[in-house]
Design a protein around this motif. Structure first.
Motif, mmCIF file in Angstrom:
data_model
loop_
_atom_site.group_PDB
_atom_site.id
_atom_site.type_symbol
_atom_site.label_atom_id
_atom_site.label_comp_id
_atom_site.label_asym_id
_atom_site.label_seq_id
_atom_site.Cartn_x
_atom_site.Cartn_y
_atom_site.Cartn_z
ATOM 1 N N GLY A 49 27.105 7.096 -15.371
ATOM 2 C CA GLY A 49 27.351 7.940 -16.762
ATOM 3 C C GLY A 49 26.660 8.082 -18.170
ATOM 4 N N ASN A 50 26.443 7.856 -19.251
ATOM 5 C CA ASN A 50 25.215 8.414 -20.277
ATOM 6 C C ASN A 50 26.060 6.920 -20.363
ATOM 7 O OD1 ASN A 50 25.131 10.603 -19.286
ATOM 8 N ND2 ASN A 50 26.829 11.906 -20.910
ATOM 9 N N VAL A 51 24.984 6.497 -21.779
ATOM 10 C CA VAL A 51 24.882 5.971 -23.183
ATOM 11 C C VAL A 51 24.082 5.846 -23.934
ATOM 12 C CG1 VAL A 51 24.986 3.815 -21.010
ATOM 13 C CG2 VAL A 51 22.623 4.833 -21.914
ATOM 14 N N LEU A 52 24.094 4.913 -25.419
ATOM 15 C CA LEU A 52 23.203 5.291 -26.386
ATOM 16 C C LEU A 52 23.867 6.864 -26.508
ATOM 17 C CD1 LEU A 52 20.154 3.209 -25.213
ATOM 18 C CD2 LEU A 52 22.082 2.753 -26.387
ATOM 19 N N LEU A 53 24.734 6.893 -27.338
ATOM 20 C CA LEU A 53 25.170 8.755 -27.829
ATOM 21 C C LEU A 53 24.769 8.431 -28.939
ATOM 22 C CD1 LEU A 53 26.865 8.361 -25.010
ATOM 23 C CD2 LEU A 53 29.144 9.546 -26.373
ATOM 24 N N SER A 54 23.872 9.862 -29.504
ATOM 25 C CA SER A 54 24.160 10.483 -30.614
ATOM 26 C C SER A 54 25.362 10.085 -31.573
ATOM 27 C CB SER A 54 23.098 11.425 -31.193
ATOM 28 O OG SER A 54 23.719 12.621 -30.117
ATOM 29 N N ASP A 55 25.027 9.870 -32.995
ATOM 30 C CA ASP A 55 25.725 10.327 -33.785
ATOM 31 C C ASP A 55 26.888 11.268 -33.644
ATOM 32 O OD1 ASP A 55 25.442 7.746 -35.047
ATOM 33 O OD2 ASP A 55 23.984 8.328 -36.338
ATOM 34 N N GLY A 56 27.873 11.097 -33.928
ATOM 35 C CA GLY A 56 28.804 12.500 -33.407
ATOM 36 C C GLY A 56 29.011 13.017 -31.560
ATOM 37 N N ALA A 57 27.943 12.480 -31.001
ATOM 38 C CA ALA A 57 28.783 13.155 -29.733
ATOM 39 C C ALA A 57 29.753 12.496 -29.237
ATOM 40 C CB ALA A 57 27.675 12.552 -29.254
ATOM 41 N N GLN A 58 29.969 14.206 -28.923
ATOM 42 C CA GLN A 58 31.750 14.046 -28.302
ATOM 43 C C GLN A 58 32.526 15.393 -27.557
ATOM 44 O OE1 GLN A 58 35.238 12.534 -30.881
ATOM 45 N NE2 GLN A 58 33.823 13.182 -32.793
ATOM 46 N N LEU A 59 32.380 16.111 -28.076
ATOM 47 C CA LEU A 59 31.433 17.400 -27.085
ATOM 48 C C LEU A 59 30.562 18.868 -26.929
ATOM 49 C CD1 LEU A 59 35.686 18.329 -27.548
ATOM 50 C CD2 LEU A 59 34.543 17.584 -25.087
ATOM 51 N N PRO A 60 30.471 18.377 -26.378
ATOM 52 C CA PRO A 60 29.856 18.567 -24.398
ATOM 53 C C PRO A 60 29.826 17.020 -23.850
ATOM 54 C CG PRO A 60 28.763 20.136 -24.484
ATOM 55 C CD PRO A 60 29.667 20.058 -26.142
ATOM 56 N N VAL A 61 28.977 16.808 -24.643
ATOM 57 C CA VAL A 61 28.386 15.166 -24.030
ATOM 58 C C VAL A 61 29.091 14.053 -24.575
ATOM 59 C CG1 VAL A 61 26.132 14.066 -23.823
ATOM 60 C CG2 VAL A 61 26.154 16.238 -24.298
ATOM 61 N N HIS A 62 29.352 13.176 -23.480
ATOM 62 C CA HIS A 62 30.214 11.738 -23.955
ATOM 63 C C HIS A 62 30.209 10.748 -23.048
ATOM 64 C CE1 HIS A 62 33.997 9.695 -25.118
ATOM 65 N NE2 HIS A 62 33.488 9.973 -26.442
ATOM 66 N N TYR A 63 30.091 9.696 -22.942
ATOM 67 C CA TYR A 63 30.163 8.598 -22.017
ATOM 68 C C TYR A 63 29.804 9.377 -20.423
ATOM 69 C CZ TYR A 63 30.398 5.652 -26.104
ATOM 70 O OH TYR A 63 29.796 4.642 -26.929
ATOM 71 N N ASP A 64 31.344 10.209 -20.012
ATOM 72 C CA ASP A 64 31.067 10.778 -18.919
ATOM 73 C C ASP A 64 31.002 10.093 -17.440
ATOM 74 O OD1 ASP A 64 31.827 12.989 -20.415
ATOM 75 O OD2 ASP A 64 29.951 13.322 -20.954
ATOM 76 N N PRO A 65 31.802 9.329 -17.458
ATOM 77 C CA PRO A 65 31.851 8.367 -16.154
ATOM 78 C C PRO A 65 31.608 9.347 -14.639
ATOM 79 C CG PRO A 65 33.468 7.631 -17.335
ATOM 80 C CD PRO A 65 32.600 8.603 -18.035
ATOM 81 N N ALA A 96 23.079 12.398 -25.499
ATOM 82 C CA ALA A 96 22.757 10.431 -24.782
ATOM 83 C C ALA A 96 21.833 10.061 -23.804
ATOM 84 C CB ALA A 96 24.279 10.187 -24.201
ATOM 85 N N LEU A 97 21.473 9.215 -23.689
ATOM 86 C CA LEU A 97 20.824 8.639 -22.522
ATOM 87 C C LEU A 97 21.471 8.347 -20.856
ATOM 88 C CD1 LEU A 97 18.163 5.851 -23.371
ATOM 89 C CD2 LEU A 97 17.407 8.139 -23.160
ATOM 90 N N LYS A 98 20.866 9.398 -19.855
ATOM 91 C CA LYS A 98 22.363 9.163 -18.876
ATOM 92 C C LYS A 98 20.887 8.276 -17.612
ATOM 93 C CE LYS A 98 20.375 12.181 -15.882
ATOM 94 N NZ LYS A 98 21.413 13.613 -14.906
ATOM 95 N N LEU A 99 22.414 7.044 -16.950
ATOM 96 C CA LEU A 99 21.845 6.092 -16.240
ATOM 97 C C LEU A 99 22.778 6.094 -15.250
ATOM 98 C CD1 LEU A 99 19.528 3.668 -15.302
ATOM 99 C CD2 LEU A 99 22.266 2.444 -16.501
ATOM 100 N N GLU A 100 22.248 6.249 -13.204
ATOM 101 C CA GLU A 100 22.714 6.602 -12.427
ATOM 102 C C GLU A 100 21.882 5.957 -10.981
ATOM 103 O OE1 GLU A 100 25.468 10.694 -11.277
ATOM 104 O OE2 GLU A 100 23.044 10.771 -10.882
#
Length: 221
Positions: free
Chosen positions: A35-51, A212-216
């Protein structure tokens, strides 16, 4: 139905983490989770944690079965699919094509649920040290009776036995009929033949423009 087929055809003609156009080998099991981590301020759509949790199993050399589970829309939507994929035409050449059919369930933002059907079409081209791929699909909700298209465009490049990079453009239509686009560069470290770690970033080109950063992790059995 005619409108859906037209949209899907346009998406596919516009130009391997998941196998896509490449079938899994007989008896091979692949699992990706992250999923995504370390979201930028205000990141909601279309980038979120999205596991996400994604799995494929090679039932035969030609038939791939899979499971696709993920959240979207700030975590308010949960979708789960079971699917089967089949190659179309030659499976040994430079160019590959495959089709898939999936059935699933979606929990909507208003907490209602509906059954889903997903049709997919993937194109791939093997390069000397990498690949190009287009993975297109359209999902139909039985409650709202709407086809929503999606297409991912990927360029992968292997630099050594241990290091691979990918650059992906993700596009599609959201639950509220908004269209989104995201770009995601990723570095893949091959720890062993069966275990890989992906570290990358994702940047929205639409919506709030969040990142965001993405880790998988990828595991193959």
């Amino acid at each position: 139905m005619r409108r859906f087929l037209t949209i899907l055809l346009l998406l596919c003609c516009a130009c391997r983490a998941q196998a896509g156009a490449w079938s899994r080998a007989d008896g091979e099991l692949f699992i990706a989770a992250g999923g995504n981590v370390l979201l930028s301020d205000g990141a909601q759509l279309p980038v979120h944690y999205d596991p996400t949790v994604y799995a494929e199993y090679g039932l035969t050399d030609r038939v791939t079965l899979g499971l696709d589970l993920y959240t979207a829309d700030k975590g308010r939507i949960v979708q789960a699919f079971g699917f089967a994929g089949l190659p179309i035409g030659d499976t040994s050449g430079t160019y590959r094509t495959a089709a898939s059919l999936g059935y699933g369930l979606r929990r909507n933002p208003d907490t209602t649920s509906e059954a889903l059907m997903r049709l997919g079409l993937s194109f791939g081209r093997g390069l000397d040290s990498g690949w190009l791929a287009v993975d297109a699909s359209a999902t139909y909700g039985t409650r709202d009776t709407v086809w929503r298209p999606k297409a991912d465009f990927t360029w992968g490049q292997a630099w050594s036995d241990r290091w691979t990079t990918t650059l992906q453009l993700q596009t599609g239509q959201g639950y509220y009929d908004d269209y989104y686009a995201k770009v995601s560069p990723t570095v893949i470290l091959t720890v062993t033949d069966r275990f890989r770690i992906n570290l990358g970033a994702v940047k929205a080109m639409t919506g709030d423009g969040g990142s965001a950063l993405k880790l998988e992790t990828w595991i193959t059995f």
